[in-house]
Design a protein around this motif. Structure first.
Motif, PDB file in Angstrom:
ATOM      1  N   ARG A  20       0.821  -1.217   0.000  1.00  0.00           N
ATOM      2  CA  ARG A  20       0.000   0.000   0.000  1.00  0.00           C
ATOM      3  C   ARG A  20       0.850   1.260   0.000  1.00  0.00           C
ATOM      4  O   ARG A  20       0.434   2.281  -0.522  1.00  0.00           O
ATOM      5  CB  ARG A  20      -0.942   0.014   1.196  1.00  0.00           C
ATOM      6  N   GLU A  21       2.033   1.210   0.625  1.00  0.00           N
ATOM      7  CA  GLU A  21       2.845   2.419   0.705  1.00  0.00           C
ATOM      8  C   GLU A  21       3.478   2.773  -0.633  1.00  0.00           C
ATOM      9  O   GLU A  21       3.508   3.926  -1.023  1.00  0.00           O
ATOM     10  CB  GLU A  21       3.894   2.275   1.795  1.00  0.00           C
ATOM     11  N   SER A  22       3.979   1.783  -1.355  1.00  0.00           N
ATOM     12  CA  SER A  22       4.623   2.076  -2.641  1.00  0.00           C
ATOM     13  C   SER A  22       3.635   2.023  -3.795  1.00  0.00           C
ATOM     14  O   SER A  22       3.789   2.731  -4.777  1.00  0.00           O
ATOM     15  CB  SER A  22       5.758   1.089  -2.912  1.00  0.00           C
ATOM     16  N   GLY A  23       2.628   1.149  -3.669  1.00  0.00           N
ATOM     17  CA  GLY A  23       1.689   0.948  -4.763  1.00  0.00           C
ATOM     18  C   GLY A  23       2.293   0.191  -5.931  1.00  0.00           C
ATOM     19  O   GLY A  23       1.652  -0.015  -6.950  1.00  0.00           O
ATOM     20  N   VAL A  24       3.550  -0.225  -5.790  1.00  0.00           N
ATOM     21  CA  VAL A  24       4.276  -0.875  -6.878  1.00  0.00           C
ATOM     22  C   VAL A  24       4.660  -2.299  -6.514  1.00  0.00           C
ATOM     23  O   VAL A  24       4.409  -3.228  -7.264  1.00  0.00           O
ATOM     24  CB  VAL A  24       5.545  -0.071  -7.245  1.00  0.00           C
ATOM     25  N   ALA A  26       4.799  -5.986  -5.157  1.00  0.00           N
ATOM     26  CA  ALA A  26       3.700  -6.934  -5.045  1.00  0.00           C
ATOM     27  C   ALA A  26       4.218  -8.345  -4.842  1.00  0.00           C
ATOM     28  O   ALA A  26       5.379  -8.639  -5.125  1.00  0.00           O
ATOM     29  CB  ALA A  26       2.830  -6.881  -6.306  1.00  0.00           C
ATOM     30  N   LEU A  27       3.354  -9.194  -4.353  1.00  0.00           N
ATOM     31  CA  LEU A  27       3.631 -10.630  -4.336  1.00  0.00           C
ATOM     32  C   LEU A  27       2.383 -11.338  -4.810  1.00  0.00           C
ATOM     33  O   LEU A  27       1.270 -10.868  -4.601  1.00  0.00           O
ATOM     34  CB  LEU A  27       4.084 -11.124  -2.961  1.00  0.00           C
ATOM     35  N   ALA A 139       2.882  -4.699  10.253  1.00  0.00           N
ATOM     36  CA  ALA A 139       3.696  -5.367   9.226  1.00  0.00           C
ATOM     37  C   ALA A 139       4.131  -4.365   8.162  1.00  0.00           C
ATOM     38  O   ALA A 139       3.371  -3.502   7.746  1.00  0.00           O
ATOM     39  CB  ALA A 139       2.920  -6.502   8.588  1.00  0.00           C
ATOM     40  N   ARG A 140       5.385  -4.491   7.745  1.00  0.00           N
ATOM     41  CA  ARG A 140       5.923  -3.645   6.686  1.00  0.00           C
ATOM     42  C   ARG A 140       6.449  -4.510   5.571  1.00  0.00           C
ATOM     43  O   ARG A 140       6.958  -5.606   5.785  1.00  0.00           O
ATOM     44  CB  ARG A 140       7.040  -2.738   7.220  1.00  0.00           C
ATOM     45  N   TRP A 141       6.291  -4.020   4.371  1.00  0.00           N
ATOM     46  CA  TRP A 141       6.716  -4.731   3.181  1.00  0.00           C
ATOM     47  C   TRP A 141       8.172  -5.155   3.312  1.00  0.00           C
ATOM     48  O   TRP A 141       8.964  -4.383   3.808  1.00  0.00           O
ATOM     49  CB  TRP A 141       6.536  -3.825   1.957  1.00  0.00           C
ATOM     50  N   PRO A 142       8.541  -6.380   2.942  1.00  0.00           N
ATOM     51  CA  PRO A 142       7.780  -7.336   2.142  1.00  0.00           C
ATOM     52  C   PRO A 142       6.963  -8.332   2.955  1.00  0.00           C
ATOM     53  O   PRO A 142       6.474  -9.301   2.410  1.00  0.00           O
ATOM     54  CB  PRO A 142       8.868  -8.049   1.341  1.00  0.00           C
ATOM     55  N   ASN A 143       6.798  -8.107   4.238  1.00  0.00           N
ATOM     56  CA  ASN A 143       5.978  -9.006   5.050  1.00  0.00           C
ATOM     57  C   ASN A 143       4.503  -8.743   4.805  1.00  0.00           C
ATOM     58  O   ASN A 143       4.067  -7.594   4.740  1.00  0.00           O
ATOM     59  CB  ASN A 143       6.282  -8.808   6.537  1.00  0.00           C
ATOM     60  N   MET A 156       7.634  -9.041  -6.534  1.00  0.00           N
ATOM     61  CA  MET A 156       8.195  -7.969  -7.345  1.00  0.00           C
ATOM     62  C   MET A 156       8.661  -6.906  -6.373  1.00  0.00           C
ATOM     63  O   MET A 156       7.837  -6.250  -5.719  1.00  0.00           O
ATOM     64  CB  MET A 156       7.151  -7.398  -8.309  1.00  0.00           C
ATOM     65  N   LEU A 157       9.981  -6.747  -6.249  1.00  0.00           N
ATOM     66  CA  LEU A 157      10.535  -5.855  -5.259  1.00  0.00           C
ATOM     67  C   LEU A 157      11.046  -4.551  -5.850  1.00  0.00           C
ATOM     68  O   LEU A 157      11.407  -3.640  -5.128  1.00  0.00           O
ATOM     69  CB  LEU A 157      11.640  -6.550  -4.480  1.00  0.00           C
ATOM     70  N   GLU A 158      11.165  -4.460  -7.152  1.00  0.00           N
ATOM     71  CA  GLU A 158      11.644  -3.218  -7.768  1.00  0.00           C
ATOM     72  C   GLU A 158      10.899  -2.935  -9.049  1.00  0.00           C
ATOM     73  O   GLU A 158      10.407  -3.760  -9.701  1.00  0.00           O
ATOM     74  CB  GLU A 158      13.127  -3.337  -8.084  1.00  0.00           C
TER      75      GLU A 158
END
Length: 158
Positions: A20-24, A26-27, A139-143, A156-158
């Protein structure tokens, strides 16, 4: 888009959580759990109505603030509302139920409950009330605080 409550969800083969924070970031993965539909309402189709506990509505709204699931590029307007100003949704929410069951609801579900008097099945209400919201919000991404996300979920981390 109408699906009967507690029928098996089959709209998408995979589940995808978006940060939600980046909007980019995903898993996504093919779920091993069974997904059951909740709250997929459509004009002209009957649905359960009645009161629900206020604490349930507030918790469901809070869950929707921390979980972004199966977000789509297009939007779906509430067709139960008059055309002018109908709210829109473009994603879903997943609520864990008993082991192996997750409830799949549209983001518009809180609107359906608060505006149109929709009453979800009791098992969904109980499942929402059982969510550990503090853990989910912390929880914070990537969790992703959702049970049954497999270790080999594609990220997808980048």
């Amino acid at each position: 888009m109408f699906y009967e409550d507690l029928s098996e969800y089959d709209y998408q083969d995979e589940d995808a959580f978006t940060d939600r924070e980046s909007g980019v970031y995903a898993l996504w993965y093919r779920p091993a759990y069974t997904r059951l539909n909740i709250g997929w309402l459509e004009a002209g189709k009957p649905y359960s109505t009645g009161t629900v506990p206020t604490v349930f509505v507030e918790k469901l709204k809070a869950v929707q603030e921390v979980q972004w699931m199966n977000v789509c590029l297009g939007v779906h307007e509430c067709d139960l509302c008059p055309e002018e100003g109908a709210p829109e949704g473009n994603g879903e929410v997943r609520i864990p139920g008993v082991p192996g069951i997750a409830y799949a609801a549209p983001l518009l579900i809180t609107h359906y409950i608060t505006t149109h008097g929709y009453r979800p099945p009791r098992v969904f209400i109980d499942a929402v009330l059982a969510v550990d919201l503090d853990a989910w919000a912390a929880a914070r991404w990537p969790n992703v605080t959702f049970p049954w996300v497999p270790d080999d979920a594609e990220r997808m981390l980048e």
